[in-house]
Design an enzyme around this catalytic site. Sequence first.
Site, PDB file in Angstrom:
ATOM      1  N   HIS A  52     -28.739  60.124 -53.591  1.00 31.09           N
ATOM      2  CA  HIS A  52     -29.359  61.112 -54.475  1.00 31.09           C
ATOM      3  C   HIS A  52     -28.709  60.987 -55.844  1.00 31.09           C
ATOM      4  O   HIS A  52     -27.488  60.919 -55.945  1.00 31.09           O
ATOM      5  CB  HIS A  52     -29.168  62.531 -53.931  1.00 31.09           C
ATOM      6  CG  HIS A  52     -30.092  63.528 -54.553  1.00 31.09           C
ATOM      7  ND1 HIS A  52     -29.951  63.951 -55.853  1.00 31.09           N
ATOM      8  CD2 HIS A  52     -31.193  64.182 -54.072  1.00 31.09           C
ATOM      9  CE1 HIS A  52     -30.898  64.822 -56.132  1.00 31.09           C
ATOM     10  NE2 HIS A  52     -31.670  64.976 -55.071  1.00 31.09           N
ATOM     11  N   PHE A 112     -41.951  66.642 -59.440  1.00 29.28           N
ATOM     12  CA  PHE A 112     -40.829  66.030 -58.733  1.00 29.28           C
ATOM     13  C   PHE A 112     -40.888  64.520 -58.921  1.00 29.28           C
ATOM     14  O   PHE A 112     -41.963  63.956 -59.190  1.00 29.28           O
ATOM     15  CB  PHE A 112     -40.887  66.382 -57.240  1.00 29.28           C
ATOM     16  CG  PHE A 112     -39.658  67.077 -56.731  1.00 29.28           C
ATOM     17  CD1 PHE A 112     -39.390  68.391 -57.074  1.00 29.28           C
ATOM     18  CD2 PHE A 112     -38.751  66.428 -55.914  1.00 29.28           C
ATOM     19  CE1 PHE A 112     -38.268  69.052 -56.600  1.00 29.28           C
ATOM     20  CE2 PHE A 112     -37.623  67.075 -55.429  1.00 29.28           C
ATOM     21  CZ  PHE A 112     -37.384  68.392 -55.772  1.00 29.28           C
ATOM     22  N   LEU A 146     -25.037  68.749 -53.431  1.00 30.11           N
ATOM     23  CA  LEU A 146     -26.335  68.383 -53.988  1.00 30.11           C
ATOM     24  C   LEU A 146     -26.777  69.303 -55.122  1.00 30.11           C
ATOM     25  O   LEU A 146     -26.682  70.524 -55.029  1.00 30.11           O
ATOM     26  CB  LEU A 146     -27.386  68.423 -52.871  1.00 30.11           C
ATOM     27  CG  LEU A 146     -28.826  68.128 -53.275  1.00 30.11           C
ATOM     28  CD1 LEU A 146     -28.968  66.694 -53.744  1.00 30.11           C
ATOM     29  CD2 LEU A 146     -29.767  68.395 -52.108  1.00 30.11           C
ATOM     30  N   HIS A 187     -27.280  60.521 -49.422  1.00 30.36           N
ATOM     31  CA  HIS A 187     -28.060  61.739 -49.218  1.00 30.36           C
ATOM     32  C   HIS A 187     -28.976  61.701 -47.998  1.00 30.36           C
ATOM     33  O   HIS A 187     -29.054  62.674 -47.246  1.00 30.36           O
ATOM     34  CB  HIS A 187     -28.897  61.984 -50.479  1.00 30.36           C
ATOM     35  CG  HIS A 187     -29.795  63.181 -50.422  1.00 30.36           C
ATOM     36  ND1 HIS A 187     -29.308  64.463 -50.244  1.00 30.36           N
ATOM     37  CD2 HIS A 187     -31.142  63.306 -50.522  1.00 30.36           C
ATOM     38  CE1 HIS A 187     -30.317  65.317 -50.245  1.00 30.36           C
ATOM     39  NE2 HIS A 187     -31.441  64.637 -50.393  1.00 30.36           N
ATOM     40  N   SER A 211     -39.312  64.959 -47.497  1.00 31.23           N
ATOM     41  CA  SER A 211     -38.454  65.175 -46.323  1.00 31.23           C
ATOM     42  C   SER A 211     -38.868  66.442 -45.580  1.00 31.23           C
ATOM     43  O   SER A 211     -39.076  66.411 -44.359  1.00 31.23           O
ATOM     44  CB  SER A 211     -36.979  65.256 -46.727  1.00 31.23           C
ATOM     45  OG  SER A 211     -36.774  66.261 -47.700  1.00 31.23           O
ATOM     46  N   ARG A 220     -35.956  58.277 -56.765  1.00 28.49           N
ATOM     47  CA  ARG A 220     -34.504  58.450 -56.679  1.00 28.49           C
ATOM     48  C   ARG A 220     -33.725  57.138 -56.712  1.00 28.49           C
ATOM     49  O   ARG A 220     -32.652  57.068 -57.305  1.00 28.49           O
ATOM     50  CB  ARG A 220     -34.164  59.241 -55.416  1.00 28.49           C
ATOM     51  CG  ARG A 220     -34.604  60.689 -55.513  1.00 28.49           C
ATOM     52  CD  ARG A 220     -34.395  61.426 -54.216  1.00 28.49           C
ATOM     53  NE  ARG A 220     -34.779  62.827 -54.369  1.00 28.49           N
ATOM     54  CZ  ARG A 220     -34.718  63.714 -53.395  1.00 28.49           C
ATOM     55  NH1 ARG A 220     -34.322  63.352 -52.181  1.00 28.49           N
ATOM     56  NH2 ARG A 220     -35.085  64.954 -53.601  1.00 28.49           N
ATOM     57  N   GLY A 235     -33.190  71.949 -36.417  1.00 25.91           N
ATOM     58  CA  GLY A 235     -33.557  71.956 -37.824  1.00 25.91           C
ATOM     59  C   GLY A 235     -35.052  72.157 -37.971  1.00 25.91           C
ATOM     60  O   GLY A 235     -35.751  72.594 -37.044  1.00 25.91           O
ATOM     61  N   GLY A 236     -35.586  71.808 -39.151  1.00 27.77           N
ATOM     62  CA  GLY A 236     -37.000  72.034 -39.411  1.00 27.77           C
ATOM     63  C   GLY A 236     -37.910  71.296 -38.452  1.00 27.77           C
ATOM     64  O   GLY A 236     -38.897  71.857 -37.965  1.00 27.77           O
ATOM     65  N   ARG A 272     -37.351  57.227 -50.060  1.00 30.33           N
ATOM     66  CA  ARG A 272     -38.117  58.464 -49.868  1.00 30.33           C
ATOM     67  C   ARG A 272     -38.345  59.178 -51.192  1.00 30.33           C
ATOM     68  O   ARG A 272     -37.432  59.288 -52.013  1.00 30.33           O
ATOM     69  CB  ARG A 272     -37.366  59.406 -48.916  1.00 30.33           C
ATOM     70  CG  ARG A 272     -38.050  60.761 -48.768  1.00 30.33           C
ATOM     71  CD  ARG A 272     -37.334  61.649 -47.779  1.00 30.33           C
ATOM     72  NE  ARG A 272     -36.031  62.097 -48.216  1.00 30.33           N
ATOM     73  CZ  ARG A 272     -35.809  63.082 -49.097  1.00 30.33           C
ATOM     74  NH1 ARG A 272     -36.820  63.712 -49.669  1.00 30.33           N
ATOM     75  NH2 ARG A 272     -34.574  63.426 -49.401  1.00 30.33           N
ATOM     76  N   THR A 292     -30.370  69.785 -56.799  1.00 27.75           N
ATOM     77  CA  THR A 292     -31.734  69.403 -56.485  1.00 27.75           C
ATOM     78  C   THR A 292     -32.445  68.682 -57.634  1.00 27.75           C
ATOM     79  O   THR A 292     -32.206  68.956 -58.818  1.00 27.75           O
ATOM     80  CB  THR A 292     -32.580  70.632 -56.095  1.00 27.75           C
ATOM     81  OG1 THR A 292     -33.928  70.222 -55.897  1.00 27.75           O
ATOM     82  CG2 THR A 292     -32.565  71.689 -57.197  1.00 27.75           C
ATOM     83  N   GLU A 293     -33.338  67.783 -57.249  1.00 24.72           N
ATOM     84  CA  GLU A 293     -34.231  67.127 -58.197  1.00 24.72           C
ATOM     85  C   GLU A 293     -35.123  68.148 -58.891  1.00 24.72           C
ATOM     86  O   GLU A 293     -35.684  67.877 -59.952  1.00 24.72           O
ATOM     87  CB  GLU A 293     -35.077  66.112 -57.435  1.00 24.72           C
ATOM     88  CG  GLU A 293     -35.803  65.103 -58.265  1.00 24.72           C
ATOM     89  CD  GLU A 293     -36.371  64.006 -57.387  1.00 24.72           C
ATOM     90  OE1 GLU A 293     -37.594  63.819 -57.423  1.00 24.72           O
ATOM     91  OE2 GLU A 293     -35.593  63.353 -56.664  1.00 24.72           O
ATOM     92  N   GLY A 330     -31.831  69.453 -31.259  1.00 28.37           N
ATOM     93  CA  GLY A 330     -31.764  69.702 -32.695  1.00 28.37           C
ATOM     94  C   GLY A 330     -32.637  70.869 -33.093  1.00 28.37           C
ATOM     95  O   GLY A 330     -33.810  70.949 -32.703  1.00 28.37           O
ATOM     96  N   GLN A 340     -30.683  56.522 -48.926  1.00 33.13           N
ATOM     97  CA  GLN A 340     -30.917  57.030 -50.270  1.00 33.13           C
ATOM     98  C   GLN A 340     -29.651  57.653 -50.858  1.00 33.13           C
ATOM     99  O   GLN A 340     -29.013  58.503 -50.232  1.00 33.13           O
ATOM    100  CB  GLN A 340     -32.016  58.098 -50.238  1.00 33.13           C
ATOM    101  CG  GLN A 340     -32.407  58.613 -51.601  1.00 33.13           C
ATOM    102  CD  GLN A 340     -33.689  59.409 -51.532  1.00 33.13           C
ATOM    103  OE1 GLN A 340     -33.662  60.605 -51.260  1.00 33.13           O
ATOM    104  NE2 GLN A 340     -34.826  58.764 -51.761  1.00 33.13           N
TER     105      GLN A 340
END
Length: 593
Positions: free
Chosen positions: A248, A125, A258, A359, A408, A292, A22-23, A403, A260-261, A20, A246
């Site tokens: 969203h 947030f 999405l 989400h 995240s 959320r 990703g981040g 969450r 965003t919040e 993977g 979750q």
Amino acid sequence: MKGLTSATIPRRHFDAVVVGAGGAGMRCSLQLAQAGLKVAVLSKVFPTRSHTVAAQGGIGASLGNMSEDNWYWHMYDTVKGSDWLGDQDAIEFMCREATSAVYELEHFGMPFDRNADGTIYQRPFGGHTANFGEKPVQRACAAADRTGHALLHTLYQRNVAARTQFFVEWMALDLVRDADGAVVGVTALEMETGDIYLFEAKQTVLATGGAGRIWAASTNAFINTGDGLGMVARAGIPLQDMEFWQFHPTGVSGAGVLITEGVRGEGGYLLNKDGERFMERYAPTLKDLAPRDFVSRSMDQEIKEGRGCGPNKDHVLLKLDHLGEEVIKKRLPSIREIAIRFGNVDPCKDPIPVVPTIHYMMGGIPANYHGQVVTWKDGKEEVVPGLYAVGECAAVSVHGANRLGTNSLLDLVVFGRAAGNHIVNSHPERQKANSEATNESIDRSLHRVLELENRTSGASVAETGQAIRLTMQQHCGVFRTLDLLNKGVEKIDELVPQAHNIYFKDKSKVFNTARIEALELLNMIEVARATVKSAANRTESRGAHALNDHPERDDENWLRHTLWHSEDGRLEYKPVHMKPLTVDTFPPKPRTF
């Protein structure tokens, strides 16, 4: 591929293999590569196309640039947001590490928005407060509404500079183990050629992201099919807390994309058909910036009681035109583009139609705050040698039953770095050679793929996948009942034989997407089974698991983590880590906002 065995499979050798890009995966691989380890990163897509790129609103850290803040308040908010199902030792570790992790990203060159004095811009947030819930706090470090995009590109550039070896458009298939049960690598399919390789490694890190594509309506990318979870489940390792997903609050109605919040963090708010700002009734203090799960249920309640908007009264409206065109174009440019393309509205003039959409996966592969995968045996946690899990695929568990937004991205960089450090400190480069994978472990993986490859008839991959998604959508939604969940268990169980009898006609080898989709579906059915069975068995409401039959939280019986075993569908439970590392515990109490 035909005739391939453990004796003939091509092999690649590394100190560490990260599955993977990703981040979480790239933050871990960066730590490894900078330490001089030989590291491979496998990714189904080009690294900067990983799903982290879709994260919008920000990364949480108590920098205190916009208002007074500290990590202890962040920890309290995260424990409370998790509905007390989060492990408090891991939560303390994440919140303590948050500030250094963000400043490190800044030094890496991540282009955060700036205040007039040059410090990192932070927006409010949902669920993030000052002084233990007294008032909202500005904690989300943002790069406009493209924070994940900025993070992913920053980490990719740093990995390239550190000479991380990327294997792009490769799909990991199964974990392989040595004679002592330690994980010693993965089998993987090269999409360009259709060939299967064995990647042998002294340490294996799963960073495969979420699995939101098991629902029909999702904010997740099409690559989010739970591959790491499928690999772990087939290896006999249980999945943790899979009932907690979750929704969203603000997915574009009819599209699921999405919003965003961060829109609400900048001052946007929700309206029902009467033009009422209804969150003031449900959460008088935090209003539209409640957590959320709370906002999603409130929206769903408005719709169910007939106060939804549109011809079918099936959504609510997100109003932000009062912020002004200049603010929207500066702070929320991608949101405006998404609203125009997918909602057919310009948010500078009109509100966006939104509805709760699946989400994020709070559960996953059980791991500790070093990233090590753990199992539960004889009343205690045991580390699985050679295996780590980080990011959304892992249940550390810092998110518990729900969450908080911005946690995240924080989870990705804090635990990606922590796992990298833990591996570096184990000095894999000093080991003389990779431990040998057993022939049985390799052949089991090859047999699974070759059986699928050689099948000449069977169930449709597309139809089976759609049946899974519709079943989850209908039986495991925002509000749940035991009747719905139990019927969902029956329907998913009925789909298991069908999923293991799927067939695809095109047997070509080069970039055969039919083969990839079939392999992904075999991971999705594992995640769906774990989710609906775990949900049907938890007879309380906690966080994102809102059960009409049992509307109250039950700490006496259910303050514990769920563990689901693939081989027999068995459930067992283990206690939540209530003791933090250095500070006082936060005992459970009712969640009010």
